[in-house]
Write a protein that holds these residues in place. Structure first.
Motif, PDB file in Angstrom:
ATOM      1  N   GLN A  18     -25.229 -19.501   5.460  1.00 29.83           N
ATOM      2  CA  GLN A  18     -24.500 -18.657   4.863  1.00 29.83           C
ATOM      3  C   GLN A  18     -23.173 -19.226   4.099  1.00 29.83           C
ATOM      4  OE1 GLN A  18     -22.371 -15.747   7.015  1.00 29.83           O
ATOM      5  NE2 GLN A  18     -22.000 -14.374   5.149  1.00 29.83           N
ATOM      6  N   GLY A  19     -22.629 -20.122   4.978  1.00 34.34           N
ATOM      7  CA  GLY A  19     -21.457 -21.008   4.656  1.00 34.34           C
ATOM      8  C   GLY A  19     -21.679 -22.103   3.528  1.00 34.34           C
ATOM      9  N   GLY A  47     -13.065 -19.851   9.819  1.00 36.00           N
ATOM     10  CA  GLY A  47     -14.062 -19.730   9.129  1.00 36.00           C
ATOM     11  C   GLY A  47     -14.352 -20.446   7.952  1.00 36.00           C
ATOM     12  N   HIS A  48     -15.038 -20.224   6.915  1.00 41.33           N
ATOM     13  CA  HIS A  48     -15.569 -21.033   5.927  1.00 41.33           C
ATOM     14  C   HIS A  48     -14.213 -21.201   4.948  1.00 41.33           C
ATOM     15  CE1 HIS A  48     -19.708 -19.719   7.209  1.00 41.33           C
ATOM     16  NE2 HIS A  48     -19.439 -18.646   6.554  1.00 41.33           N
ATOM     17  N   THR A 104     -16.093  -9.014   1.681  1.00 43.29           N
ATOM     18  CA  THR A 104     -15.938  -9.306   2.897  1.00 43.29           C
ATOM     19  C   THR A 104     -15.142  -8.105   3.701  1.00 43.29           C
ATOM     20  OG1 THR A 104     -14.016 -10.577   2.088  1.00 43.29           O
ATOM     21  CG2 THR A 104     -15.965 -11.623   3.022  1.00 43.29           C
ATOM     22  N   PRO A 143     -25.670 -11.793   8.799  1.00 39.43           N
ATOM     23  CA  PRO A 143     -24.627 -12.319   8.309  1.00 39.43           C
ATOM     24  C   PRO A 143     -23.863 -11.367   7.348  1.00 39.43           C
ATOM     25  CG  PRO A 143     -26.586 -13.487   7.831  1.00 39.43           C
ATOM     26  CD  PRO A 143     -26.982 -12.311   8.390  1.00 39.43           C
ATOM     27  N   TYR A 144     -22.508 -11.464   7.577  1.00 35.72           N
ATOM     28  CA  TYR A 144     -21.580 -10.318   6.827  1.00 35.72           C
ATOM     29  C   TYR A 144     -21.588 -10.518   5.180  1.00 35.72           C
ATOM     30  CZ  TYR A 144     -17.965 -13.867   6.162  1.00 35.72           C
ATOM     31  OH  TYR A 144     -17.198 -14.861   5.488  1.00 35.72           O
ATOM     32  N   SER A 190     -21.870 -11.369  11.578  1.00 35.41           N
ATOM     33  CA  SER A 190     -21.485 -12.806  11.954  1.00 35.41           C
ATOM     34  C   SER A 190     -21.759 -13.579  10.924  1.00 35.41           C
ATOM     35  CB  SER A 190     -22.207 -13.043  13.294  1.00 35.41           C
ATOM     36  OG  SER A 190     -23.694 -13.194  12.914  1.00 35.41           O
ATOM     37  N   ARG A 191     -21.132 -14.883  10.990  1.00 38.43           N
ATOM     38  CA  ARG A 191     -21.147 -15.861   9.973  1.00 38.43           C
ATOM     39  C   ARG A 191     -22.420 -17.041  10.589  1.00 38.43           C
ATOM     40  NH1 ARG A 191     -15.809 -16.688   7.963  1.00 38.43           N
ATOM     41  NH2 ARG A 191     -14.336 -15.386   9.144  1.00 38.43           N
ATOM     42  N   THR A 192     -22.935 -17.442   9.430  1.00 30.99           N
ATOM     43  CA  THR A 192     -23.946 -18.279   9.853  1.00 30.99           C
ATOM     44  C   THR A 192     -23.664 -19.729   9.028  1.00 30.99           C
ATOM     45  OG1 THR A 192     -25.678 -17.905   8.056  1.00 30.99           O
ATOM     46  CG2 THR A 192     -25.590 -16.695  10.175  1.00 30.99           C
ATOM     47  N   TYR A 197     -28.254 -15.435  -1.613  1.00 31.44           N
ATOM     48  CA  TYR A 197     -27.375 -14.992  -0.803  1.00 31.44           C
ATOM     49  C   TYR A 197     -27.602 -13.451  -0.576  1.00 31.44           C
ATOM     50  CZ  TYR A 197     -22.671 -13.222  -0.054  1.00 31.44           C
ATOM     51  OH  TYR A 197     -21.647 -12.554   0.611  1.00 31.44           O
TER      52      TYR A 197
END
Lengths: 265, 118
Positions: free
Chosen positions: B16-17, A111-112, A170, B80-81, B11-13, B29
């Motif tokens: 977003q990161g 992840g990030h 999260t 996006p979470y 999900s992640r994008t 955000y």
């Protein structure tokens, strides 16, 4: 490149073949692939369930066997969907079995931020990547028992120090609610959802920007980071060292063995 | 309008990161993590349009999201979470250390403008 997903993502453009599978059918797809690799019979109805055809899967297997060096890159879409660790285990087994034909490996997409770095450091310090309990003075590992989400949801912890993470944005709500109930200390360069629920928020310098550090690439190659800017704030390391020094000055309530473990940090 | 069942995939994008490094304490955000992507046909059958608000409910909680039309399979939603998806997530990790984060069975219900603002 073969892309497997439940929807068309931006990666489709970069891929040669896109296999769109049904949600939650990862384990079934991998198990059928494993059967095909070993030339075992596969039930047509089980193939249909996955959203793919037997031809597509056989072609995929033929391509994998023919590859000189194959890599499975897998992410949360595999490891945190229905089947979870069973999906990951199945994929690792498939990669291992393909080595009877060619070189094949599996690598998790992280992840990030520096997730790989956290895993690597915990591994060489303790032997385990996460979910580590130091309560007895030596590391013990058990996901589900000592993992952060589980500890918080069960309400087992009565204080928390949050570093380089934002669980407040999260984690599941019951875990967030518990962090808000207990004295939580947060180290973060920015205001985050976790810093807002914390009793204490210590602003720190941003690692890699205004503090030195090491970022780990997804393939675990460490990259030293030189700060480009100066920060008026201390680094995470300086703060943790000062907290540690202050804790050591407190009256001793630990057994002698545990005290030795604490001093080794 | 009646509620409909969907499978929600947080999900992640990449966007977003990048935004996380700029900061989460801002409207950009907030907009990212409250925007759910839905198939155009699903929108029609639910009686909603691009930009409308919906209430998404799981067995664990509920949150309000804004809809965006996108090329996603019928019956599936993507978001996006972030803090709104935390409310929908269950705390059980089934011994793995991580809760189920994809493929949640959710109920989607259109909400009027007033409720969306509140």
């Amino acid at each position: 490149m073969v892309l497997v997903d439940i929807r068309e993502t931006k990666s489709v453009k970069a891929s040669d073949i896109f296999l769109q599978i049904r949600p939650g059918k990862d384990f079934e797809v991998i198990t059928i692939l494993r059967a095909l690799v070993k030339e075992q019979p596969v039930d047509e109805s089980q193939v249909q369930e996955t959203g793919l055809t037997l031809e597509q899967l056989q072609d995929f297997v033929d391509r994998m066997k023919k590859a000189k060096f194959g890599v499975f890159f897998f992410g949360m879409g595999l490891s945190m969907t229905r089947g979870k660790h069973m999906n990951s285990a199945a994929l690792l087994t498939l990669a291992a079995e393909l080595n009877a034909f060619t070189k094949f490996v599996a690598m998790p997409m992280r992840g990030h931020g520096n997730v790989t770095g956290a895993d690597v450091i915990m591994r060489w310090q303790t032997g385990y990547p996460f979910a580590i309990q130091f309560g007895r003075g030596y590391p013990r590992y058990n996901p589900g028992e000592f993992s952060t989400v589980d500890l918080l949801v069960r309400g087992d912890v009565d204080a928390a120090l949050i570093l380089g993470a934002d669980p407040g944005a999260t984690m599941p709500q019951p875990a967030i609610d518990h962090l808000a109930r207990i004295p939580t200390i947060c180290l973060d360069p920015k205001v985050t959802h976790t810093s807002r629920l914390s009793r204490v928020h210590i602003t720190t310098a941003a690692t890699g920007i205004s503090a030195p550090g090491t970022g780990y690439r997804m393939d675990e190659v460490p990259l030293p980071l030189r700060p480009a800017l100066k920060s008026p704030y201390p680094t995470d390391e300086q703060v943790v060292r000062r907290i540690h020094e202050a804790v050591l000055k407190k009256p001793d309530w630990l057994q002698q063995g545990n005290r030795m473990a604490l001093n080794q940090v | 309008m009646a509620a409909k069942q969907f499978l929600l995939n947080p999900s992640r994008t990449a966007k977003q990161g990048a935004q996380i490094n700029i900061g989460k304490d801002c409207p950009e955000y907030e907009a990212m993590v409250t925007t759910v992507t839905m198939n155009a046909d699903d929108m029609k059958s639910l009686g909603v349009a691009d930009g409308d608000s919906v209430r998404i409910r799981t067995e664990f909680g509920e949150a309000i999201f804004r809809l965006e039309v996108g090329r996603v399979p019928e019956g599936l939603l993507f978001v996006p979470y972030g803090p709104p998806t935390c409310k929908l997530m269950g705390g059980d990790t089934e011994g793995t250390g991580m809760p189920l984060s994809k493929g949640w069975e959710v109920e989607v219900e259109p909400v009027s403008g007033d409720a969306a603002a509140g």
